[in-house]
Design an enzyme around this catalytic site. Sequence first.
Site, PDB file in Angstrom:
ATOM      1  N   ASN A  10     -45.119  15.736   0.805  1.00 51.41           N
ATOM      2  CA  ASN A  10     -44.149  16.557   1.535  1.00 51.41           C
ATOM      3  C   ASN A  10     -42.854  16.556   0.734  1.00 51.41           C
ATOM      4  OD1 ASN A  10     -42.472  17.824   3.326  1.00 51.41           O
ATOM      5  ND2 ASN A  10     -42.360  16.104   4.768  1.00 51.41           N
ATOM      6  N   LYS A  12     -40.296  18.227   1.263  1.00 52.96           N
ATOM      7  CA  LYS A  12     -39.135  18.515   2.121  1.00 52.96           C
ATOM      8  C   LYS A  12     -38.272  19.587   1.437  1.00 52.96           C
ATOM      9  CE  LYS A  12     -39.379  13.770   3.624  1.00 52.96           C
ATOM     10  NZ  LYS A  12     -38.884  12.795   4.547  1.00 52.96           N
ATOM     11  N   HIS A  94     -43.519  17.824  11.835  1.00 52.74           N
ATOM     12  CA  HIS A  94     -42.885  16.705  11.133  1.00 52.74           C
ATOM     13  C   HIS A  94     -41.727  16.175  11.968  1.00 52.74           C
ATOM     14  CE1 HIS A  94     -40.700  14.429   8.106  1.00 52.74           C
ATOM     15  NE2 HIS A  94     -41.858  14.332   7.481  1.00 52.74           N
ATOM     16  N   GLU A  96     -38.852  15.423  11.235  1.00 54.05           N
ATOM     17  CA  GLU A  96     -37.569  16.102  10.960  1.00 54.05           C
ATOM     18  C   GLU A  96     -37.491  17.433  11.711  1.00 54.05           C
ATOM     19  OE1 GLU A  96     -37.896  15.786   6.703  1.00 54.05           O
ATOM     20  OE2 GLU A  96     -37.778  13.608   6.951  1.00 54.05           O
ATOM     21  N   GLU A 164     -46.954   9.151  11.496  1.00 52.48           N
ATOM     22  CA  GLU A 164     -45.755   8.822  10.728  1.00 52.48           C
ATOM     23  C   GLU A 164     -44.723   8.180  11.652  1.00 52.48           C
ATOM     24  OE1 GLU A 164     -45.367  11.330   6.979  1.00 52.48           O
ATOM     25  OE2 GLU A 164     -44.535  12.536   8.585  1.00 52.48           O
ATOM     26  N   GLY A 170     -38.703   7.617   4.925  1.00 57.37           N
ATOM     27  CA  GLY A 170     -37.540   7.684   4.045  1.00 57.37           C
ATOM     28  C   GLY A 170     -36.633   6.466   4.135  1.00 57.37           C
ATOM     29  N   SER A 210     -42.758   5.881   3.847  1.00 51.75           N
ATOM     30  CA  SER A 210     -42.441   5.026   2.699  1.00 51.75           C
ATOM     31  C   SER A 210     -43.687   4.525   1.957  1.00 51.75           C
ATOM     32  CB  SER A 210     -41.544   3.865   3.126  1.00 51.75           C
ATOM     33  OG  SER A 210     -40.325   4.363   3.663  1.00 51.75           O
TER      34      SER A 210
HETATM   35  C1  PEP Z   1     -42.526  12.254   5.110  1.00 51.05           C
HETATM   36  O1  PEP Z   1     -41.569  12.969   4.926  1.00 51.05           O
HETATM   37  O2  PEP Z   1     -43.515  12.728   5.691  1.00 51.05           O
HETATM   38  C2  PEP Z   1     -42.499  10.860   4.639  1.00 51.05           C
HETATM   39  C3  PEP Z   1     -43.455  10.059   4.993  1.00 51.05           C
HETATM   40  O3  PEP Z   1     -41.441  10.508   3.846  1.00 51.05           O
HETATM   41  P1  PEP Z   1     -41.308   9.153   2.952  1.00 51.05           P
HETATM   42  O4  PEP Z   1     -42.633   8.965   2.258  1.00 51.05           O
HETATM   43  O5  PEP Z   1     -40.193   9.429   2.014  1.00 51.05           O
HETATM   44  O6  PEP Z   1     -41.028   8.035   3.904  1.00 51.05           O
END
Ligand code: PEP
Length: 247
Positions: A10, A12, A94, A96, A164, A170, A210
Amino acid sequence: MGRKFVVGGNWKMNGTKAQINEILGFLKAGPLNADTEVVIGVPAIYLDYVKSNAPANVEVAAQNAYKAEKGAFTGETSPLMLKDIGVNWVILGHSERRQIFGESDELIAEKVAFALSNGLKVIACIGETLEERDAGKSEEVVFRQTQAIANQIKDWSNVVLAYEPVWAIGTGKTATPQQAQEVHQSLRQWISKNISPEVANAVRIQYGGSVTGANAKELGSQADIDGFLVGGASLKPEFVSIVNARQ
Ligand code: PEP
């Protein structure tokens, strides 16, 4: 069980053409495990470019799509437009989108249903916040988010669920393999009871939060973790080792 490992990236709201060319460079160089399905989630403006330049073993996803074919929805992208340029996947729900853009469980479920009915494959994201985890509500939240989708769709064959935990996205705070496996396993049990045992067996559940080249192998060895959704690390060459976590 035969669930094919599936790793999503992703991006983003990141990337310029120069950066994208670098990413496509390390994806082309790979080598990427042929037993893993790879899907990269690209900003809308670059979908056509990436679709035209990505290697054949890498699929391309939008990061959002609306629940209508066309019309007065300024700024939105429709599943038909995605199909028109050869994009077959979309990431929906997601955290976000949920948190920053206020998308509800119901809206996300409607988008999932509309995308599927227009022939897209969907990575549907679910996951609890830190507050919800601390209140012991992780499972309740994940079940509620999945139920909203189940209310709108019957056929799960083109859905990948991405668990997630919001506190792990993040932040550099990865769920431990045990924490992730625990939620994945109870989600699968919930699906078996509330949707069907067949869907529970077949549906792929990614972990996201992460994930890095360093922790992917252990996370990926858990029985109910069928892949990853990767944010930050999907912009870096270490994404290749995440794709290859099961090798
Ligand atoms: C994501 O945006 O779906 C995500 C898991 O981000 P990160 O791997 O940076 O934590």
